[in-house]
Write a protein that holds these residues in place. Structure first.
Motif, PDB file in Angstrom:
ATOM      1  N   LYS A  42      11.275  58.244 -15.542  1.00 23.55           N
ATOM      2  CA  LYS A  42      10.915  56.897 -15.102  1.00 23.55           C
ATOM      3  C   LYS A  42      11.060  56.703 -13.598  1.00 23.55           C
ATOM      4  O   LYS A  42      10.679  55.665 -13.078  1.00 23.55           O
ATOM      5  N   GLU A  43      11.638  57.673 -12.880  1.00 22.21           N
ATOM      6  CA  GLU A  43      11.798  57.539 -11.437  1.00 22.21           C
ATOM      7  C   GLU A  43      10.453  57.714 -10.730  1.00 22.21           C
ATOM      8  O   GLU A  43       9.590  58.442 -11.186  1.00 22.21           O
ATOM      9  N   GLU A  44      10.298  57.043  -9.570  1.00 21.84           N
ATOM     10  CA  GLU A  44       9.045  57.104  -8.837  1.00 21.84           C
ATOM     11  C   GLU A  44       8.891  58.421  -8.081  1.00 21.84           C
ATOM     12  O   GLU A  44       9.858  58.992  -7.598  1.00 21.84           O
ATOM     13  N   LEU A  45       7.637  58.887  -7.995  1.00 24.70           N
ATOM     14  CA  LEU A  45       7.256  60.008  -7.132  1.00 24.70           C
ATOM     15  C   LEU A  45       6.421  59.413  -6.003  1.00 24.70           C
ATOM     16  O   LEU A  45       5.453  58.699  -6.260  1.00 24.70           O
ATOM     17  N   LYS A  46       6.786  59.698  -4.746  1.00 28.60           N
ATOM     18  CA  LYS A  46       6.167  59.016  -3.610  1.00 28.60           C
ATOM     19  C   LYS A  46       5.616  60.010  -2.589  1.00 28.60           C
ATOM     20  O   LYS A  46       6.201  61.066  -2.384  1.00 28.60           O
ATOM     21  N   ILE A  47       4.495  59.630  -1.977  1.00 27.74           N
ATOM     22  CA  ILE A  47       3.984  60.357  -0.819  1.00 27.74           C
ATOM     23  C   ILE A  47       4.801  59.926   0.393  1.00 27.74           C
ATOM     24  O   ILE A  47       4.905  58.742   0.692  1.00 27.74           O
ATOM     25  N   SER A  48       5.398  60.871   1.070  1.00 29.74           N
ATOM     26  CA  SER A  48       6.277  60.549   2.187  1.00 29.74           C
ATOM     27  C   SER A  48       5.536  60.747   3.505  1.00 29.74           C
ATOM     28  O   SER A  48       4.864  61.763   3.703  1.00 29.74           O
ATOM     29  N   PRO A  49       5.621  59.809   4.432  1.00 32.44           N
ATOM     30  CA  PRO A  49       4.997  60.015   5.750  1.00 32.44           C
ATOM     31  C   PRO A  49       5.686  61.150   6.487  1.00 32.44           C
ATOM     32  O   PRO A  49       6.912  61.278   6.444  1.00 32.44           O
ATOM     33  N   VAL A  50       4.910  62.009   7.138  1.00 35.28           N
ATOM     34  CA  VAL A  50       5.449  63.171   7.846  1.00 35.28           C
ATOM     35  C   VAL A  50       5.946  62.742   9.224  1.00 35.28           C
ATOM     36  O   VAL A  50       5.214  62.113   9.991  1.00 35.28           O
ATOM     37  N   VAL A  51       7.210  63.089   9.509  1.00 32.56           N
ATOM     38  CA  VAL A  51       7.800  62.767  10.820  1.00 32.56           C
ATOM     39  C   VAL A  51       7.434  63.871  11.790  1.00 32.56           C
ATOM     40  O   VAL A  51       7.818  65.021  11.613  1.00 32.56           O
ATOM     41  N   GLN A  52       6.635  63.552  12.808  1.00 33.14           N
ATOM     42  CA  GLN A  52       6.191  64.541  13.782  1.00 33.14           C
ATOM     43  C   GLN A  52       7.052  64.472  15.030  1.00 33.14           C
ATOM     44  O   GLN A  52       7.527  63.408  15.435  1.00 33.14           O
ATOM     45  N   ARG A  53       7.275  65.659  15.623  1.00 26.32           N
ATOM     46  CA  ARG A  53       8.062  65.731  16.869  1.00 26.32           C
ATOM     47  C   ARG A  53       7.236  65.215  18.046  1.00 26.32           C
ATOM     48  O   ARG A  53       6.021  65.382  18.083  1.00 26.32           O
TER      49      ARG A  53
END
Length: 520
Positions: free
Chosen positions: A500-511
Protein backbone atom coordinates in the motif's frame (compact mmCIF):
# COMPACT_ATOMS: atom_id res chain seq x y z
CA UNK A 1 41.70 39.08 -38.01
CA UNK A 2 37.89 38.49 -38.03
CA UNK A 3 37.89 35.74 -40.69
CA UNK A 4 40.92 34.08 -39.04
CA UNK A 5 39.13 33.83 -35.67
CA UNK A 6 36.04 32.38 -37.37
CA UNK A 7 38.16 29.74 -39.09
CA UNK A 8 39.84 28.77 -35.79
CA UNK A 9 36.46 28.47 -34.04
CA UNK A 10 35.05 26.39 -36.90
CA UNK A 11 38.07 24.05 -36.81
CA UNK A 12 37.73 23.65 -33.02
CA UNK A 13 34.04 22.82 -33.38
CA UNK A 14 34.74 20.18 -36.04
CA UNK A 15 37.41 18.53 -33.85
CA UNK A 16 35.08 18.40 -30.82
CA UNK A 17 32.19 17.12 -32.94
CA UNK A 18 34.36 14.36 -34.40
CA UNK A 19 35.60 13.37 -30.89
CA UNK A 20 32.03 13.14 -29.55
CA UNK A 21 30.93 11.04 -32.54
CA UNK A 22 33.88 8.68 -32.02
CA UNK A 23 33.05 8.23 -28.31
CA UNK A 24 29.42 7.43 -29.09
CA UNK A 25 30.47 4.62 -31.45
CA UNK A 26 33.00 3.03 -29.04
CA UNK A 27 32.54 -0.48 -27.64
CA UNK A 28 34.59 -2.57 -25.23
CA UNK A 29 35.60 -5.97 -26.62
CA UNK A 30 36.55 -8.93 -24.37
CA UNK A 31 36.91 -12.66 -25.14
CA UNK A 32 33.68 -14.72 -24.79
CA UNK A 33 35.54 -17.75 -23.36
CA UNK A 34 37.38 -17.97 -20.02
CA UNK A 35 41.11 -17.16 -19.89
CA UNK A 36 42.93 -20.27 -18.60
CA UNK A 37 46.38 -20.27 -16.91
CA UNK A 38 48.41 -22.20 -14.33
CA UNK A 39 49.32 -21.04 -10.82
CA UNK A 40 52.63 -19.15 -10.74
CA UNK A 41 52.40 -18.06 -14.40
CA UNK A 42 51.72 -14.60 -15.86
CA UNK A 43 48.43 -13.98 -17.68
CA UNK A 44 46.84 -11.24 -19.80
CA UNK A 45 43.15 -10.37 -19.32
CA UNK A 46 42.26 -9.02 -22.82
CA UNK A 47 40.16 -5.87 -23.22
CA UNK A 48 40.31 -3.25 -26.00
CA UNK A 49 38.27 -0.50 -27.62
CA UNK A 50 36.54 -0.95 -30.96
CA UNK A 51 36.90 0.86 -33.26
CA UNK A 52 40.54 1.54 -32.40
CA UNK A 53 40.52 4.66 -30.19
CA UNK A 54 43.07 6.23 -27.84
CA UNK A 55 42.52 5.42 -24.15
CA UNK A 56 45.26 7.75 -22.84
CA UNK A 57 42.76 10.25 -21.39
CA UNK A 58 40.20 7.67 -20.19
CA UNK A 59 39.26 6.51 -16.69
CA UNK A 60 40.21 2.79 -16.55
CA UNK A 61 39.32 0.44 -13.65
CA UNK A 62 39.93 -3.32 -13.32
CA UNK A 63 38.15 -5.02 -10.39
CA UNK A 64 36.91 -8.44 -9.32
CA UNK A 65 33.16 -8.84 -9.89
CA UNK A 66 31.25 -7.68 -6.80
CA UNK A 67 34.29 -5.75 -5.46
CA UNK A 68 33.98 -2.40 -7.27
CA UNK A 69 35.35 -0.61 -4.19
CA UNK A 70 38.55 -2.69 -4.15
CA UNK A 71 40.04 -2.39 -7.66
CA UNK A 72 43.14 -4.26 -8.78
CA UNK A 73 44.22 -1.40 -11.02
CA UNK A 74 43.20 2.24 -11.58
CA UNK A 75 44.34 4.58 -14.36
CA UNK A 76 43.22 8.22 -14.54
CA UNK A 77 45.02 11.00 -16.37
CA UNK A 78 48.32 9.15 -16.38
CA UNK A 79 48.15 8.38 -12.63
CA UNK A 80 48.21 4.66 -11.71
CA UNK A 81 46.94 3.07 -8.46
CA UNK A 82 47.56 -0.64 -7.71
CA UNK A 83 45.19 -2.53 -5.38
CA UNK A 84 46.18 -4.03 -2.04
CA UNK A 85 47.80 -7.44 -2.53
CA UNK A 86 48.52 -6.70 -6.22
CA UNK A 87 51.38 -4.23 -5.79
CA UNK A 88 53.98 -4.81 -8.49
CA UNK A 89 51.91 -7.57 -10.13
CA UNK A 90 49.39 -5.62 -12.24
CA UNK A 91 49.93 -3.28 -15.18
CA UNK A 92 48.59 -2.23 -18.56
CA UNK A 93 50.54 -1.82 -21.77
CA UNK A 94 51.01 1.96 -21.60
CA UNK A 95 52.62 2.06 -25.04
CA UNK A 96 49.44 0.54 -26.51
CA UNK A 97 46.88 2.81 -24.77
CA UNK A 98 47.03 5.06 -27.83
CA UNK A 99 45.66 2.19 -29.94
CA UNK A 100 42.86 1.38 -27.44
CA UNK A 101 44.47 -1.66 -25.75
CA UNK A 102 43.54 -1.58 -22.03
CA UNK A 103 44.29 -5.27 -21.33
CA UNK A 104 45.54 -6.12 -17.81
CA UNK A 105 48.79 -8.04 -17.21
CA UNK A 106 48.65 -10.07 -13.96
CA UNK A 107 51.98 -11.59 -12.85
CA UNK A 108 52.54 -14.67 -10.69
CA UNK A 109 48.88 -15.77 -10.62
CA UNK A 110 47.65 -17.59 -7.50
CA UNK A 111 44.95 -20.28 -7.43
CA UNK A 112 42.81 -18.06 -5.15
CA UNK A 113 42.67 -15.36 -7.86
CA UNK A 114 40.33 -17.33 -10.10
CA UNK A 115 36.94 -15.76 -10.85
CA UNK A 116 35.24 -13.05 -12.91
CA UNK A 117 36.97 -9.67 -13.40
CA UNK A 118 35.43 -6.46 -14.80
CA UNK A 119 37.09 -4.22 -17.43
CA UNK A 120 35.61 -0.73 -16.81
CA UNK A 121 36.28 2.37 -18.96
CA UNK A 122 34.66 5.81 -19.14
CA UNK A 123 35.26 9.05 -21.04
CA UNK A 124 33.06 12.15 -21.11
CA UNK A 125 29.45 10.83 -21.09
CA UNK A 126 30.47 7.33 -22.25
CA UNK A 127 30.83 4.50 -19.71
CA UNK A 128 31.01 0.74 -20.14
CA UNK A 129 32.24 -2.41 -18.34
CA UNK A 130 32.42 -6.07 -19.40
CA UNK A 131 33.40 -9.31 -17.57
CA UNK A 132 36.51 -11.45 -18.24
CA UNK A 133 36.56 -14.91 -16.56
CA UNK A 134 39.92 -16.23 -15.26
CA UNK A 135 40.42 -19.94 -14.53
CA UNK A 136 43.57 -21.05 -12.64
CA UNK A 137 44.81 -24.63 -12.52
CA UNK A 138 47.62 -26.30 -10.51
CA UNK A 139 49.15 -29.79 -10.79
CA UNK A 140 49.77 -31.47 -7.44
CA UNK A 141 52.37 -33.87 -6.08
CA UNK A 142 53.24 -37.40 -7.21
CA UNK A 143 50.98 -39.87 -5.31
CA UNK A 144 52.61 -41.57 -2.28
CA UNK A 145 51.72 -45.18 -1.39
CA UNK A 146 52.09 -46.34 2.23
CA UNK A 147 51.14 -49.46 4.22
CA UNK A 148 48.53 -48.79 6.92
CA UNK A 149 47.89 -52.32 8.20
CA UNK A 150 49.33 -55.85 7.68
CA UNK A 151 46.67 -58.45 8.43
CA UNK A 152 47.02 -62.22 8.27
CA UNK A 153 45.12 -62.40 4.94
CA UNK A 154 45.59 -58.91 3.45
CA UNK A 155 47.65 -55.73 3.49
CA UNK A 156 45.84 -52.35 3.68
CA UNK A 157 47.45 -49.64 1.51
CA UNK A 158 46.93 -45.89 1.46
CA UNK A 159 47.66 -43.43 -1.38
CA UNK A 160 47.70 -39.62 -1.06
CA UNK A 161 48.52 -36.55 -3.17
CA UNK A 162 48.45 -32.81 -2.35
CA UNK A 163 48.34 -29.28 -3.81
CA UNK A 164 45.84 -29.76 -6.68
CA UNK A 165 43.45 -27.28 -8.24
CA UNK A 166 40.70 -27.86 -9.18
CA UNK A 167 39.51 -31.02 -7.40
CA UNK A 168 41.36 -34.18 -8.61
CA UNK A 169 40.16 -37.78 -8.89
CA UNK A 170 42.01 -40.89 -7.63
CA UNK A 171 41.74 -44.60 -8.47
CA UNK A 172 43.68 -47.89 -8.25
CA UNK A 173 44.49 -50.29 -11.12
CA UNK A 174 45.89 -53.83 -11.15
CA UNK A 175 48.85 -55.09 -13.17
CA UNK A 176 46.66 -55.35 -16.31
CA UNK A 177 45.51 -51.72 -16.03
CA UNK A 178 41.95 -52.61 -14.92
CA UNK A 179 40.40 -50.39 -12.26
CA UNK A 180 40.06 -51.91 -8.77
CA UNK A 181 36.51 -50.94 -7.80
CA UNK A 182 36.80 -52.08 -4.17
CA UNK A 183 39.04 -49.10 -3.33
CA UNK A 184 37.63 -46.39 -1.04
CA UNK A 185 38.50 -42.84 -2.10
CA UNK A 186 37.89 -39.94 0.28
CA UNK A 187 36.38 -36.69 -0.94
CA UNK A 188 39.09 -34.10 -1.84
CA UNK A 189 39.81 -31.73 1.07
CA UNK A 190 41.06 -28.15 1.35
CA UNK A 191 43.29 -26.94 4.15
CA UNK A 192 41.61 -24.40 6.40
CA UNK A 193 41.96 -20.99 4.76
CA UNK A 194 43.51 -22.47 1.60
CA UNK A 195 42.38 -23.15 -1.96
CA UNK A 196 44.46 -26.24 -2.90
CA UNK A 197 43.04 -29.76 -2.62
CA UNK A 198 44.51 -33.00 -1.22
CA UNK A 199 43.05 -36.48 -1.85
CA UNK A 200 43.49 -39.91 -0.22
CA UNK A 201 42.36 -43.42 -1.18
CA UNK A 202 42.56 -46.80 0.60
CA UNK A 203 42.47 -50.42 -0.60
CA UNK A 204 43.29 -53.96 0.49
CA UNK A 205 45.71 -56.21 -1.38
CA UNK A 206 45.81 -60.01 -1.03
CA UNK A 207 48.12 -62.81 -2.13
CA UNK A 208 46.48 -62.81 -5.58
CA UNK A 209 47.58 -59.20 -6.27
CA UNK A 210 51.30 -59.42 -5.52
CA UNK A 211 52.15 -58.68 -9.17
CA UNK A 212 51.56 -55.03 -8.43
CA UNK A 213 49.02 -52.22 -8.09
CA UNK A 214 49.11 -48.63 -9.36
CA UNK A 215 47.70 -45.50 -7.70
CA UNK A 216 46.57 -42.91 -10.27
CA UNK A 217 45.63 -39.26 -9.52
CA UNK A 218 44.26 -37.13 -12.34
CA UNK A 219 42.50 -33.89 -13.20
CA UNK A 220 39.95 -34.17 -16.01
CA UNK A 221 39.86 -30.38 -16.23
CA UNK A 222 43.65 -30.18 -16.86
CA UNK A 223 43.81 -33.40 -18.90
CA UNK A 224 46.81 -34.60 -16.83
CA UNK A 225 47.50 -37.54 -14.53
CA UNK A 226 50.29 -38.84 -12.26
CA UNK A 227 50.77 -42.36 -10.93
CA UNK A 228 52.87 -44.49 -8.56
CA UNK A 229 53.28 -48.29 -8.77
CA UNK A 230 53.88 -50.82 -5.96
CA UNK A 231 55.17 -54.38 -6.42
CA UNK A 232 55.99 -56.90 -3.66
CA UNK A 233 57.22 -60.47 -3.33
CA UNK A 234 55.62 -63.36 -1.47
CA UNK A 235 58.54 -63.33 0.98
CA UNK A 236 57.77 -59.73 1.93
CA UNK A 237 54.08 -60.51 2.29
CA UNK A 238 54.75 -63.42 4.67
CA UNK A 239 57.66 -61.83 6.55
CA UNK A 240 55.54 -59.94 9.07
CA UNK A 241 52.88 -62.59 9.72
CA UNK A 242 52.79 -63.54 13.43
CA UNK A 243 54.29 -66.89 14.35
CA UNK A 244 51.81 -69.23 16.06
CA UNK A 245 54.41 -70.63 18.45
CA UNK A 246 55.42 -67.14 19.44
CA UNK A 247 51.80 -66.27 20.10
CA UNK A 248 51.19 -69.41 22.19
CA UNK A 249 54.26 -68.83 24.35
CA UNK A 250 53.15 -65.35 25.31
CA UNK A 251 49.36 -65.81 25.36
CA UNK A 252 49.02 -66.51 29.07
CA UNK A 253 51.25 -63.64 30.31
CA UNK A 254 49.53 -61.26 27.93
CA UNK A 255 46.11 -62.40 29.15
CA UNK A 256 47.09 -61.87 32.78
CA UNK A 257 48.51 -58.47 31.94
CA UNK A 258 45.29 -57.50 30.19
CA UNK A 259 43.29 -58.66 33.20
CA UNK A 260 45.33 -56.43 35.50
CA UNK A 261 45.02 -53.53 33.10
CA UNK A 262 41.25 -54.04 32.91
CA UNK A 263 40.93 -53.95 36.70
CA UNK A 264 43.00 -50.76 36.79
CA UNK A 265 40.89 -49.20 34.10
CA UNK A 266 37.65 -49.94 35.98
CA UNK A 267 39.13 -48.37 39.10
CA UNK A 268 40.16 -45.27 37.16
CA UNK A 269 36.72 -45.04 35.56
CA UNK A 270 35.08 -45.09 38.98
CA UNK A 271 37.41 -42.37 40.27
CA UNK A 272 36.82 -40.25 37.19
CA UNK A 273 33.08 -40.61 37.65
CA UNK A 274 33.34 -39.25 41.18
CA UNK A 275 35.53 -36.35 40.04
CA UNK A 276 33.18 -35.62 37.11
CA UNK A 277 30.16 -35.38 39.41
CA UNK A 278 32.11 -32.98 41.60
CA UNK A 279 33.20 -30.80 38.66
CA UNK A 280 29.88 -30.95 36.76
CA UNK A 281 28.82 -27.36 37.70
CA UNK A 282 32.18 -26.09 36.42
CA UNK A 283 31.78 -28.07 33.19
CA UNK A 284 28.31 -26.57 32.65
CA UNK A 285 29.73 -23.09 33.13
CA UNK A 286 32.59 -23.86 30.73
CA UNK A 287 30.09 -25.10 28.11
CA UNK A 288 28.08 -21.88 28.41
CA UNK A 289 31.24 -19.78 28.07
CA UNK A 290 32.25 -21.69 24.93
CA UNK A 291 28.77 -21.17 23.46
CA UNK A 292 29.03 -17.45 24.22
CA UNK A 293 32.48 -17.32 22.55
CA UNK A 294 31.14 -19.04 19.42
CA UNK A 295 28.18 -16.64 19.30
CA UNK A 296 30.53 -13.65 19.70
CA UNK A 297 32.81 -14.95 16.92
CA UNK A 298 29.80 -15.45 14.61
CA UNK A 299 28.46 -11.94 15.27
CA UNK A 300 31.95 -10.47 14.77
CA UNK A 301 32.23 -12.25 11.40
CA UNK A 302 28.78 -10.93 10.39
CA UNK A 303 29.77 -7.37 11.34
CA UNK A 304 33.08 -7.73 9.47
CA UNK A 305 31.21 -8.93 6.38
CA UNK A 306 28.74 -6.05 6.57
CA UNK A 307 31.53 -3.49 7.13
CA UNK A 308 33.39 -4.88 4.09
CA UNK A 309 30.22 -4.84 1.98
CA UNK A 310 29.22 -1.32 3.08
CA UNK A 311 32.71 -0.16 2.10
CA UNK A 312 31.44 0.18 -1.45
CA UNK A 313 29.37 3.23 -0.38
CA UNK A 314 30.33 6.47 -2.16
CA UNK A 315 32.99 4.81 -4.25
CA UNK A 316 31.78 5.86 -7.70
CA UNK A 317 33.86 8.93 -8.63
CA UNK A 318 32.00 12.24 -8.60
CA UNK A 319 33.09 12.83 -12.19
CA UNK A 320 31.39 9.62 -13.35
CA UNK A 321 28.28 10.28 -11.22
CA UNK A 322 27.98 13.79 -12.66
CA UNK A 323 28.10 12.38 -16.21
CA UNK A 324 25.06 10.20 -15.46
CA UNK A 325 23.12 12.95 -13.71
CA UNK A 326 23.72 15.23 -16.71
CA UNK A 327 21.51 12.85 -18.73
CA UNK A 328 18.54 13.12 -16.34
CA UNK A 329 15.11 13.11 -18.02
CA UNK A 330 11.65 14.06 -16.77
CA UNK A 331 9.69 10.82 -16.30
CA UNK A 332 5.94 10.51 -15.64
CA UNK A 333 3.59 7.51 -15.60
CA UNK A 334 1.46 6.75 -18.67
CA UNK A 335 -2.10 6.17 -17.31
CA UNK A 336 -3.10 4.50 -20.61
CA UNK A 337 -0.78 1.57 -19.80
CA UNK A 338 -1.55 1.26 -16.07
CA UNK A 339 -3.25 -1.83 -14.65
CA UNK A 340 -6.78 -1.02 -13.45
CA UNK A 341 -5.84 -1.71 -9.80
CA UNK A 342 -3.05 0.89 -9.82
CA UNK A 343 -3.99 4.32 -8.49
CA UNK A 344 -2.08 7.26 -10.07
CA UNK A 345 -1.80 10.82 -8.73
CA UNK A 346 -3.06 13.79 -10.74
CA UNK A 347 0.50 14.73 -11.80
CA UNK A 348 1.23 11.10 -12.82
CA UNK A 349 4.33 10.99 -10.59
CA UNK A 350 3.01 8.81 -7.73
CA UNK A 351 1.22 5.47 -7.70
CA UNK A 352 0.21 2.67 -5.37
CA UNK A 353 -1.65 -0.63 -5.50
CA UNK A 354 -5.28 -0.31 -4.40
CA UNK A 355 -8.85 -1.50 -4.91
CA UNK A 356 -11.21 -0.18 -7.62
CA UNK A 357 -12.41 3.32 -6.92
CA UNK A 358 -15.77 2.90 -8.73
CA UNK A 359 -18.45 0.67 -7.23
CA UNK A 360 -19.69 -0.88 -10.48
CA UNK A 361 -20.63 -4.37 -11.44
CA UNK A 362 -18.36 -6.63 -13.51
CA UNK A 363 -19.99 -5.66 -16.80
CA UNK A 364 -19.24 -1.94 -16.24
CA UNK A 365 -15.65 -2.76 -15.35
CA UNK A 366 -15.26 -4.73 -18.59
CA UNK A 367 -16.63 -1.74 -20.55
CA UNK A 368 -14.06 0.48 -18.82
CA UNK A 369 -11.17 -1.74 -19.93
CA UNK A 370 -12.45 -2.61 -23.43
CA UNK A 371 -10.70 0.26 -25.27
CA UNK A 372 -7.32 -0.04 -23.57
CA UNK A 373 -5.45 -2.12 -26.13
CA UNK A 374 -2.01 -1.60 -24.63
CA UNK A 375 -3.03 -1.56 -20.92
CA UNK A 376 -1.53 -4.16 -18.55
CA UNK A 377 -4.51 -6.42 -17.75
CA UNK A 378 -2.91 -9.19 -15.68
CA UNK A 379 0.43 -7.80 -14.48
CA UNK A 380 0.23 -4.96 -11.93
CA UNK A 381 2.52 -2.64 -13.91
CA UNK A 382 2.69 0.74 -15.68
CA UNK A 383 5.08 2.28 -18.24
CA UNK A 384 6.57 5.74 -18.48
CA UNK A 385 4.89 8.30 -20.72
CA UNK A 386 7.91 8.83 -22.99
CA UNK A 387 10.02 6.15 -24.67
CA UNK A 388 13.60 6.35 -25.97
CA UNK A 389 15.16 4.81 -29.06
CA UNK A 390 18.60 6.41 -28.88
CA UNK A 391 21.01 8.18 -26.57
CA UNK A 392 21.68 7.91 -22.80
CA UNK A 393 19.04 8.71 -20.16
CA UNK A 394 18.86 8.69 -16.36
CA UNK A 395 16.03 8.92 -13.82
CA UNK A 396 15.44 8.17 -10.13
CA UNK A 397 12.61 6.37 -8.30
CA UNK A 398 11.75 7.01 -4.62
CA UNK A 399 10.98 3.59 -3.12
CA UNK A 400 11.05 4.62 0.53
CA UNK A 401 10.34 1.74 2.90
CA UNK A 402 8.27 -0.27 0.39
CA UNK A 403 8.19 -3.97 1.21
CA UNK A 404 8.05 -5.05 -2.43
CA UNK A 405 8.58 -3.45 -5.84
CA UNK A 406 9.83 -4.06 -9.36
CA UNK A 407 11.55 -1.32 -11.42
CA UNK A 408 13.34 -1.38 -14.75
CA UNK A 409 12.91 -0.86 -18.50
CA UNK A 410 10.47 -2.44 -20.98
CA UNK A 411 10.72 -2.67 -24.77
CA UNK A 412 7.81 -1.33 -26.83
CA UNK A 413 5.47 -4.22 -27.66
CA UNK A 414 1.76 -4.73 -28.08
CA UNK A 415 1.87 -8.07 -26.25
CA UNK A 416 2.22 -7.12 -22.58
CA UNK A 417 0.32 -9.87 -20.79
CA UNK A 418 0.51 -13.65 -20.51
CA UNK A 419 4.30 -13.45 -20.95
CA UNK A 420 7.20 -13.77 -18.54
CA UNK A 421 8.77 -10.37 -17.89
CA UNK A 422 12.30 -11.56 -18.66
CA UNK A 423 15.09 -9.91 -20.72
CA UNK A 424 14.48 -12.27 -23.66
CA UNK A 425 10.88 -10.91 -23.81
CA UNK A 426 11.94 -7.24 -23.66
CA UNK A 427 11.83 -6.59 -19.86
CA UNK A 428 14.99 -5.73 -17.86
CA UNK A 429 14.30 -5.12 -14.16
CA UNK A 430 15.26 -5.83 -10.56
CA UNK A 431 12.81 -6.43 -7.72
CA UNK A 432 12.56 -6.57 -3.93
CA UNK A 433 10.22 -9.20 -2.51
CA UNK A 434 10.13 -11.41 0.59
CA UNK A 435 13.17 -9.53 1.94
CA UNK A 436 15.25 -10.57 -1.13
CA UNK A 437 16.85 -8.24 -3.69
CA UNK A 438 17.29 -9.97 -7.07
CA UNK A 439 17.14 -9.67 -10.86
CA UNK A 440 13.95 -10.63 -12.73
CA UNK A 441 14.99 -13.36 -15.17
CA UNK A 442 14.74 -17.14 -15.61
CA UNK A 443 17.79 -17.75 -13.41
CA UNK A 444 17.63 -14.81 -10.98
CA UNK A 445 20.81 -13.34 -9.55
CA UNK A 446 20.42 -12.70 -5.81
CA UNK A 447 21.97 -9.33 -4.92
CA UNK A 448 23.39 -8.32 -1.48
CA UNK A 449 20.44 -7.15 0.66
CA UNK A 450 22.66 -4.36 2.04
CA UNK A 451 22.45 -2.71 -1.42
CA UNK A 452 18.63 -2.37 -1.18
CA UNK A 453 17.96 1.28 -2.08
CA UNK A 454 15.41 3.73 -0.75
CA UNK A 455 16.07 5.78 -3.88
CA UNK A 456 16.93 3.86 -7.07
CA UNK A 457 18.82 5.36 -10.02
CA UNK A 458 18.27 3.90 -13.52
CA UNK A 459 20.79 4.63 -16.31
CA UNK A 460 20.10 3.56 -19.92
CA UNK A 461 22.66 3.64 -22.77
CA UNK A 462 20.76 2.66 -25.93
CA UNK A 463 23.73 2.51 -28.30
CA UNK A 464 25.93 0.97 -25.59
CA UNK A 465 23.29 -1.77 -25.07
CA UNK A 466 23.50 -1.34 -21.30
CA UNK A 467 20.97 -0.82 -18.47
CA UNK A 468 22.44 -0.09 -15.02
CA UNK A 469 20.88 0.31 -11.54
CA UNK A 470 22.42 2.38 -8.72
CA UNK A 471 21.83 3.00 -5.01
CA UNK A 472 21.52 6.81 -5.06
CA UNK A 473 22.12 7.41 -1.32
CA UNK A 474 25.31 5.35 -1.29
CA UNK A 475 26.43 6.18 -4.85
CA UNK A 476 27.14 2.53 -5.55
CA UNK A 477 26.52 0.12 -8.41
CA UNK A 478 23.82 -2.58 -7.88
CA UNK A 479 23.54 -4.48 -11.20
CA UNK A 480 23.90 -4.08 -14.99
CA UNK A 481 22.06 -5.74 -17.88
CA UNK A 482 23.49 -6.02 -21.40
CA UNK A 483 21.29 -6.64 -24.43
CA UNK A 484 20.46 -5.81 -28.03
CA UNK A 485 17.77 -3.12 -28.31
CA UNK A 486 15.70 -2.94 -31.52
CA UNK A 487 12.63 -0.99 -30.40
CA UNK A 488 11.75 2.01 -28.28
CA UNK A 489 12.45 1.56 -24.53
CA UNK A 490 10.11 2.81 -21.77
CA UNK A 491 10.60 3.23 -18.00
CA UNK A 492 8.86 0.31 -16.25
CA UNK A 493 7.31 0.22 -12.75
CA UNK A 494 5.53 -2.45 -10.75
CA UNK A 495 4.55 -1.92 -7.05
CA UNK A 496 3.50 -5.64 -6.82
CA UNK A 497 0.49 -7.00 -4.93
CA UNK A 498 -0.41 -6.20 -1.28
CA UNK A 499 1.89 -3.16 -1.03
CA UNK A 500 0.00 0.00 0.00
CA UNK A 501 3.02 2.35 0.17
CA UNK A 502 3.47 4.88 -2.64
CA UNK A 503 6.06 4.53 -5.41
CA UNK A 504 7.20 7.97 -6.61
CA UNK A 505 9.23 9.48 -9.43
CA UNK A 506 11.94 11.48 -7.71
CA UNK A 507 13.38 14.68 -9.22
CA UNK A 508 17.09 14.27 -10.00
CA UNK A 509 19.38 16.61 -8.04
CA UNK A 510 22.00 17.93 -10.47
CA UNK A 511 25.36 19.39 -9.45
CA UNK A 512 26.09 23.03 -10.18
CA UNK A 513 28.51 23.24 -13.09
CA UNK A 514 31.28 25.88 -13.00
CA UNK A 515 30.61 28.79 -15.33
CA UNK A 516 32.81 29.03 -18.42
CA UNK A 517 33.53 31.94 -20.71
CA UNK A 518 35.43 32.35 -23.95
CA UNK A 519 35.54 34.23 -27.19
CA UNK A 520 34.35 31.20 -29.20
Amino acid sequence: MGPLIQQVCLLTFLILFNACSSVADMQLVVPPDPVVTSAGHDVILPCHLSPQTSAVNMYIRWFKEGEFANPLYLYLGGKVTEGKGYEGRVSVFTQELESGNISLLLNNVMASERGSYKCHASYMDWIQELPVVLQVKQQGSVPRISMRKHHRVFIQLSCSSENWYPEPDMLWTDSSGKEITSAETERPKQKEGGDLYSITSHMRIGMDQLEGVTCVVMSQYQGTKMESKLQMTEEFYMSSLPDRVYISAFMIPVFLGLLCITASVFSLIHQRRVVRETLKPLDDMNTKLKAMDQDLIKKTEELTYKDKLMGITETIPDSVWSLMVDHAVDVTFDPDTAHVKLSLSDDNRRLKFGEFKEKKDCENIKEKCKGTKHKFKFNQCVLGMEGYEKGTHYWEVDLGKKTQWSVGIAQDTEKRDNIQMYPENGFWSICYKDKELKTVEQSSTFLPIELKPEKLGVFMDYEGRQITFFNVEKKCHIHSFYGMFTKKLYPFFGPLIDCKEELKISPVVQRDKPSTSGNC
